[in-house]
Write an enzyme that holds these catalytic residues in place. Structure first.
Site, short mmCIF file in Angstrom:
data_model
loop_
_atom_site.label_atom_id
_atom_site.label_comp_id
_atom_site.label_asym_id
_atom_site.label_seq_id
_atom_site.Cartn_x
_atom_site.Cartn_y
_atom_site.Cartn_z
N ASP A 4 96.53 -3.31 -13.25
CA ASP A 4 94.95 -3.71 -13.38
C ASP A 4 93.77 -2.78 -13.27
O ASP A 4 93.78 -2.19 -12.09
CB ASP A 4 94.73 -4.94 -12.43
CG ASP A 4 93.63 -5.70 -12.93
OD1 ASP A 4 92.64 -5.43 -13.76
OD2 ASP A 4 93.89 -7.22 -12.85
N ASP A 5 93.17 -2.34 -14.29
CA ASP A 5 91.83 -1.43 -14.11
C ASP A 5 92.51 -0.02 -13.74
O ASP A 5 91.73 0.83 -12.86
CB ASP A 5 90.96 -1.71 -13.05
CG ASP A 5 90.23 -3.09 -13.74
OD1 ASP A 5 90.46 -3.50 -14.81
OD2 ASP A 5 89.23 -3.55 -13.08
N CYS A 44 90.25 -7.15 -19.18
CA CYS A 44 91.47 -7.82 -18.88
C CYS A 44 91.97 -8.80 -19.70
O CYS A 44 93.29 -8.37 -20.34
CB CYS A 44 91.49 -8.35 -17.51
SG CYS A 44 90.72 -7.30 -16.33
N HIS A 107 95.41 -14.70 -16.39
CA HIS A 107 94.21 -14.38 -17.09
C HIS A 107 94.28 -14.87 -18.57
O HIS A 107 93.20 -14.17 -19.31
CB HIS A 107 93.73 -13.00 -16.70
CG HIS A 107 92.25 -12.70 -16.40
ND1 HIS A 107 91.45 -11.58 -16.60
CD2 HIS A 107 91.46 -13.70 -15.65
CE1 HIS A 107 90.38 -11.86 -16.16
NE2 HIS A 107 90.23 -12.89 -15.90
N ASP A 254 95.93 -2.53 -18.08
CA ASP A 254 95.30 -3.19 -19.01
C ASP A 254 94.15 -2.57 -19.74
O ASP A 254 93.71 -3.03 -20.72
CB ASP A 254 95.01 -4.78 -18.26
CG ASP A 254 94.28 -4.71 -17.42
OD1 ASP A 254 93.94 -3.36 -16.76
OD2 ASP A 254 93.85 -5.81 -16.73
N ASN A 255 93.37 -1.94 -18.84
CA ASN A 255 92.38 -1.15 -19.17
C ASN A 255 91.85 -0.12 -18.20
O ASN A 255 92.53 0.17 -17.44
CB ASN A 255 91.08 -1.95 -19.54
CG ASN A 255 90.70 -2.93 -18.22
OD1 ASN A 255 91.13 -4.14 -18.38
ND2 ASN A 255 90.16 -2.24 -17.18
#
Length: 470
Positions: A4-5, A44, A107, A254-255
């Site tokens: 995540d991130d 996300c 999410h 995810d990003n």
């Protein structure tokens, strides 16, 4: 394994100087590195929807039409979620008897009809949203943590996260959940799909006590070190169980990193660290410069399982199993707008809007450090007739556009333009799922709350059109 991130340069093998990811670096040494790997959106929810459907967010509905080229995700007040018309990867894998589990962050909608077990997963341990909070339950409830279809408690309550110190044992819990599932399926000789999606590197960042203060990169580095350790444990467990040469593992994010890159369709927002691992099948220490993205994982997973992809819908992912160099376009969207396209070493930007002027005026910048003189703008300026083009091999930071007067620019434009025209001509947008909000749909009384005495009063339903300034 979906982080995540986590940014492209956060691993030692991608050049991070502190060398605090020995297990991921070893995974790359035992497998294949993808330096040109992309997510489907710099946020996300849309990127996770793309991974599990094999389709761009503009196709699968994970976008908004409330504002032009605005990114959107699934906060607690969002009404929508993953469309019932979409076919997710675990549902496809059932055709060959795969048991599927998600551990961590979902999410893709928090209302009952959108949760994992309604969308092909057999098991779930984790939360429908990220670990935002803590909240005042009279205004907004804390996020529930589920075991399958019933909540076990809430973040900051039964599942502790210390905002001041950053201490939480959530990553340890997610690790044990993953290891137990792998062992159980191995002993049952049952094919399995594990979607391991921890969120420790998403703000507010957390790590367990044994990792806090250990990194040279502060609390974020602590979280990365713990995730790296956990991934090492999972790969080691596959070897211990003797199924490593029969298990395909893929690691990515995810990003891009939150601090400087989230929201932007420049490279930092969407180019991700990516490693493929499969002993005995993937040659050790190799690197593929093929352009690839998270939607390829949908098609590749089906190919490995011997399942034909759905033929009743457009898919945006390719089968990576041949790992051949080929000119595959990568499309960069914000909301419902095609912002940029990469083909080969070149990337053409049709919009370079980085952050709205209205937000900047009140001191909010979603893309700090991303401004490029004479390129990025705070108003929505279109460059369709004369896109801004970069050669990412020479200029990965996207700072020096090609001059429109050069033959190189004209050649690239003539190469990319037909690809974009064909994409737009054949694109059929999905119904936007992220337009409406309503306080009544928050996580007030999730399934299982009665047993725990954790049900909260649901307020009156008053829907409104979500505002997306991003």
């Amino acid at each position: 394994m979906l982080m995540d991130d986590m940014g492209w340069g956060d691993l030692g093998v991608f050049g991070q100087p502190s060398k605090e990811t020995p297990n991921l670096d070893a995974m790359a040494a035992e497998g294949m590195l993808f330096p040109n790997f992309y997510t489907a959106n710099p946020l996300c929810s849309p990127s996770r929807a793309a991974l599990l459907t094999g389709r761009l967010p503009v196709r699968n509905g994970f976008y908004t039409t409330n504002g032009h080229a605005r990114n959107a995700y699934t906060p607690q007040e969002i009404v929508g979620g993953i469309s019932k018309d979409e076919i997710l990867l675990p549902k496809m894998l059932k055709k060959k008897g795969y048991v599927s589990k998600i551990v961590g962050k979902w999410h893709l909608g928090h209302r009952p009809q959108y949760l994992p077990l309604e969308n092909g997963f057999d098991e779930w341990f984790g939360a429908p949203n990220c670990h935002f909070g803590p909240y005042n339950s009279s205004i907004r409830p804390n996020i529930p943590v589920y075991n399958n279809s019933e909540m076990l408690g809430r973040y900051y309550e039964e599942f502790k996260i210390d905002i001041r110190s950053g201490e939480s044992n959530l990553t340890q819990i997610y690790l044990l959940q993953g290891l137990e599932f792998i062992q159980r399926q191995t002993e049952a000789r049952q094919p399995f799909f594990l979607y391991w999606a921890p969120d420790a590197t998403h703000a507010p960042v957390y790590a367990s006590k044994q990792f806090l203060g250990k990194s040279q990169r502060g609390r974020y580095g602590d979280a990365v070190m713990e995730l790296d350790h956990s991934i090492g444990q999972i790969l080691s467990w596959l070897k211990t169980l003797g199924i490593d040469n029969n298990t395909f593992v893929f690691f990515t994010s995810d990003n891009g990193a939150l601090i400087t890159n989230i929201q932007t369709t420049f490279e930092g927002g969407m180019r991700e660290p990516a490693i493929a691992w499969w002993p005995g099948h993937i040659q050790k220490g190799t690197m593929s410069f093929q352009l690839a993205n998270v939607m390829d994982l949908f098609t590749t997973s089906l190919a490995l399982a011997g399942i034909s992809p759905p033929d009743d819908r457009a898919l945006d992912g390719l089968d990576l199993t041949p790992v051949l160099l080929q000119h595959t376009p990568i499309f960069f969207y914000r909301g419902n707008e095609l912002m940029a396209v990469r083909l080969g070493q070149y990337k053409a930007h049709y919009w370079t809007w980085s952050n709205s002027k209205e937000e900047m005026k009140i001191g909010i910048n979603f893309c700090p450090g991303q401004e490029v003189p004479d390129v990025t703008t705070h108003d929505q300026r279109e460059h369709t007739l004369q896109p801004i083009i970069f050669h990412l091999g020479r200029d990965p930071g996207e700072k020096y556009p090609l001059s429109v007067l050069t033959k190189e620019y004209q050649d690239v434009l003539s190469w990319i333009s037909p690809v974009v025209e064909q994409h737009k001509k054949t694109l059929v947008p999905g119904f936007p799922q992220l337009n409406m909000c309503d306080v009544a749909v928050m996580n007030w009384s999730p399934a299982g709350c009665e047993k725990l005495g954790k049900c909260l009063k649901v307020p009156k339903s008053e829907p409104w059109k979500c505002d997306w300034p991003h």
